[in-house]
Design an enzyme around this catalytic site. Structure first.
Site, mmCIF file in Angstrom:
data_model
loop_
_atom_site.group_PDB
_atom_site.id
_atom_site.type_symbol
_atom_site.label_atom_id
_atom_site.label_comp_id
_atom_site.label_asym_id
_atom_site.label_seq_id
_atom_site.Cartn_x
_atom_site.Cartn_y
_atom_site.Cartn_z
ATOM 1 N N ARG A 135 -51.592 35.238 82.481
ATOM 2 C CA ARG A 135 -51.172 33.863 82.784
ATOM 3 C C ARG A 135 -50.297 33.334 81.665
ATOM 4 N NH1 ARG A 135 -56.074 30.796 85.777
ATOM 5 N NH2 ARG A 135 -55.829 32.000 87.659
ATOM 6 N N GLN A 140 -45.276 33.070 85.515
ATOM 7 C CA GLN A 140 -45.573 32.078 86.552
ATOM 8 C C GLN A 140 -44.925 32.413 87.903
ATOM 9 O OE1 GLN A 140 -44.623 28.308 84.803
ATOM 10 N NE2 GLN A 140 -46.777 27.799 84.497
ATOM 11 N N ASP A 143 -46.845 35.191 89.868
ATOM 12 C CA ASP A 143 -48.297 35.064 89.993
ATOM 13 C C ASP A 143 -48.728 34.813 91.438
ATOM 14 O OD1 ASP A 143 -50.945 34.586 89.732
ATOM 15 O OD2 ASP A 143 -50.780 33.052 88.205
ATOM 16 N N SER A 146 -51.518 32.148 92.042
ATOM 17 C CA SER A 146 -51.065 30.756 92.056
ATOM 18 C C SER A 146 -50.399 30.396 93.379
ATOM 19 C CB SER A 146 -50.043 30.495 90.939
ATOM 20 O OG SER A 146 -50.673 30.499 89.706
ATOM 21 N N TYR A 241 -57.994 29.738 81.893
ATOM 22 C CA TYR A 241 -59.167 29.891 82.753
ATOM 23 C C TYR A 241 -60.326 29.065 82.211
ATOM 24 C CZ TYR A 241 -57.140 34.082 84.930
ATOM 25 O OH TYR A 241 -56.360 34.958 85.615
HETATM 26 P P1 NAD Z 1 -59.055 29.314 88.817
HETATM 27 O O1 NAD Z 1 -58.767 29.695 90.227
HETATM 28 O O2 NAD Z 1 -59.473 30.356 87.860
HETATM 29 O O3 NAD Z 1 -60.164 28.144 88.862
HETATM 30 C C1 NAD Z 1 -59.958 26.949 89.584
HETATM 31 C C2 NAD Z 1 -60.345 25.745 88.768
HETATM 32 O O4 NAD Z 1 -61.775 25.653 88.692
HETATM 33 C C3 NAD Z 1 -59.849 25.750 87.322
HETATM 34 O O5 NAD Z 1 -59.119 24.580 87.059
HETATM 35 C C4 NAD Z 1 -61.148 25.808 86.500
HETATM 36 O O6 NAD Z 1 -61.039 25.132 85.272
HETATM 37 C C5 NAD Z 1 -62.130 25.130 87.435
HETATM 38 N N1 NAD Z 1 -63.543 25.380 87.124
HETATM 39 C C6 NAD Z 1 -64.141 26.548 86.737
HETATM 40 N N2 NAD Z 1 -65.459 26.354 86.547
HETATM 41 C C7 NAD Z 1 -65.701 25.048 86.846
HETATM 42 C C8 NAD Z 1 -66.866 24.247 86.861
HETATM 43 N N3 NAD Z 1 -68.053 24.733 86.510
HETATM 44 N N4 NAD Z 1 -66.751 22.955 87.232
HETATM 45 C C9 NAD Z 1 -65.548 22.454 87.570
HETATM 46 N N5 NAD Z 1 -64.406 23.137 87.576
HETATM 47 C C10 NAD Z 1 -64.488 24.427 87.215
HETATM 48 O O7 NAD Z 1 -57.848 28.561 88.138
HETATM 49 P P2 NAD Z 1 -56.336 28.429 88.564
HETATM 50 O O8 NAD Z 1 -56.248 27.433 89.655
HETATM 51 O O9 NAD Z 1 -55.760 29.740 88.882
HETATM 52 O O10 NAD Z 1 -55.637 27.843 87.249
HETATM 53 C C11 NAD Z 1 -56.273 27.432 86.084
HETATM 54 C C12 NAD Z 1 -55.197 27.012 85.091
HETATM 55 O O11 NAD Z 1 -54.355 28.095 84.745
HETATM 56 C C13 NAD Z 1 -54.264 25.923 85.642
HETATM 57 O O12 NAD Z 1 -53.983 25.018 84.616
HETATM 58 C C14 NAD Z 1 -53.021 26.671 86.010
HETATM 59 O O13 NAD Z 1 -51.847 25.874 85.971
HETATM 60 C C15 NAD Z 1 -52.988 27.738 84.955
HETATM 61 N N6 NAD Z 1 -52.258 28.927 85.439
HETATM 62 C C16 NAD Z 1 -51.193 29.336 84.700
HETATM 63 C C17 NAD Z 1 -50.467 30.455 85.126
HETATM 64 C C18 NAD Z 1 -49.288 30.908 84.348
HETATM 65 O O14 NAD Z 1 -48.919 30.264 83.378
HETATM 66 N N7 NAD Z 1 -48.690 32.040 84.700
HETATM 67 C C19 NAD Z 1 -50.858 31.135 86.285
HETATM 68 C C20 NAD Z 1 -51.983 30.674 87.004
HETATM 69 C C21 NAD Z 1 -52.667 29.569 86.556
#
Ligand code: NAD
Length: 388
Positions: A135, A140, A143, A146, A241
């Site tokens: 990530r 991005q 991905d 995403s 994460y």
């Molecule tokens: P994910 O699918 O791993 O998890 C979904 C969400 O659930 C996350 O925001 C996580 O913090 C939340 N979560 C986990 N445990 C929890 C709990 N006990 N209670 C409440 N919430 C909880 O995450 P995602 O949607 O793939 O993305 C997470 C972060 O990573 C975001 O900020 C996203 O923008 C970033 N991201 C960056 C890249 C990149 O830069 N290439 C790629 C994918 C995601």
């Protein structure tokens, strides 16, 4: 692997055959639509598409042919492709038919499927597991998690709205006033933020909760209220994460969520911790205390669910509360989900396709981070501990 042929009075070197495999039964997406095949053809690759691969995403064999791709049956695509592309993992039978030394892209989920990893090793296939891409900012646009989470977050709200015995927006009509639906989003990552936007567009009043306090501003900027629970462990080194929380925090969190859940009409849960079972955020006691007619859409259902009662790919009714366990929503918007998936894959392929050659540069963190097997060896360090 190298064919030369004469085209438009110039020698063109076709280096590799890129195969687009049909997805398993029940999947509507395709890994690359004809527009992506067209770009690969322009890059001088031969593109071989399994007949019917795009039909459920509204791309016919003729559409692929019009872009310069060839159509073949499964056996031909498996045995002749130098690079094979699919969204869902390949079966044992399919992997054993791949060409030795070929490169395969799919969501292999290697940590949950060590047998698949062993088959790739035996076949000396370079396996790239698309969901393991690091990530980073550069990654991005590649991905797939995403892009597909965007689709899932959007559709989850539509599914909730279709199942809710109420309106989402507020109405002031001659037949009386309607209060807006109260929506609670648990997990404000990619899917959660998209769910917030969609629920707001439909006129819902939205609250969201996440253990990563960094998302508070984004949640607020989308017009939703951020529900805070103090004391969350937030690890900047976890690469965006979430991390496992303490028992004390979990108990506090469950109480806060309970208090908000019982006032909600719709709950969309998206909380995941990579490589682990999803955290239980909604207990059966909370469900029992929720409003009749309320709807929960649990996007974490395939990894155990954020709701204690969720059943993956099932809709159940618990005393008037509908719980929809759904981890397959991207497949229900096959055209745009495939469009985004294909763009992600093409962008990644450009990293390893140089001047018509396959060029696996393991100095590149994205190539190394996504590759699981190469030359009969496991590349990913953590995977070496799991697959012996
Ligand atoms: P994910 O699918 O791993 O998890 C979904 C969400 O659930 C996350 O925001 C996580 O913090 C939340 N979560 C986990 N445990 C929890 C709990 N006990 N209670 C409440 N919430 C909880 O995450 P995602 O949607 O793939 O993305 C997470 C972060 O990573 C975001 O900020 C996203 O923008 C970033 N991201 C960056 C890249 C990149 O830069 N290439 C790629 C994918 C995601």
């Amino acid at each position: 692997m190298i064919d030369n042929f004469f085209e438009n009075n110039r020698i063109t070197t076709i280096v590799a055959i890129i195969g687009i495999l049909k997805e398993p039964e029940g999947e509507n997406r395709v890994v690359a639509l004809p527009e992506i095949a067209a770009q690969l053809v322009k890059m001088n690759f031969q593109v071989l598409v399994e007949s019917g691969a795009g039909s459920k995403a509204f791309a016919s064999d003729e559409d692929y042919k019009a872009q310069g791709a060839e159509i073949g049956d499964k056996a031909k695509v498996l045995s002749s492709s130098d690079i094979i592309l699919r969204i869902n993992s390949l079966t044992k039978d399919e992997i054993t038919k791949l060409k030795t030394g070929s490169v395969a892209f799919a969501i292999f989920q290697p940590f949950f499927n060590p047998e698949t990893v062993k088959l790739l090793l035996d076949q000396k296939v370079s396996g790239f597991s698309l969901e393991t891409i690091p990530r980073t900012t550069r990654a991005q646009s590649m991905d797939v998690l995403s892009s597909q989470a965007t689709v899932a977050g959007y559709k989850a709200v539509l599914v909730a709205a279709a199942n809710l015995p109420k309106f989402f927006p507020m109405f002031m009509t001659a037949a009386g006033s309607i209060t807006p639906a109260k929506v609670l989003i648990l997990g404000a990552g990619v899917a959660g933020l998209q769910a917030i936007s969609t629920a707001r567009r439909l006129g819902g009043v939205v609250e969201a909760f996440d253990t990563r306090s960094a998302v508070k501003e984004e949640v607020n900027s989308l017009g939703a209220k951020f529900v805070e629970v103090e004391g969350a462990k937030d690890d900047k080194a976890a690469g965006g994460y979430a991390v496992e929380q303490t028992e004390e925090f979990k108990a506090k969190q469950r109480q806060v969520i309970h208090d908000h859940a019982v006032k909600s009409d719709v709950i969309i849960t998206t909380a995941q911790i990579p490589g682990r079972k999803a955290p239980v955020l909604i207990t059966k006691e909370t469900v029992a205390a929720m409003k009749k007619g309320a709807v929960i859409v649990d996007l974490a259902a395939s990894t155990g669910g954020n709701c204690e009662l969720s059943k993956n790919e099932e809709t159940i009714d618990v005393d008037g509360v509908k719980i929809i366990g759904s981890s397959f929503l991207p497949s229900t918007i096959p055209f745009d989900a495939s469009k985004m998936f294909g763009k992600n894959v093409l962008t990644f392929l450009k990293l390893i396709l140089k001047e018509g050659q396959i060029n696996l540069n393991f100095e590149d963190d994205l190539v190394k981070g996504t590759c699981i097997t190469h030359n009969g060896e496991i590349v990913n360090e953590k995977l070496k501990e799991v697959v012996k």
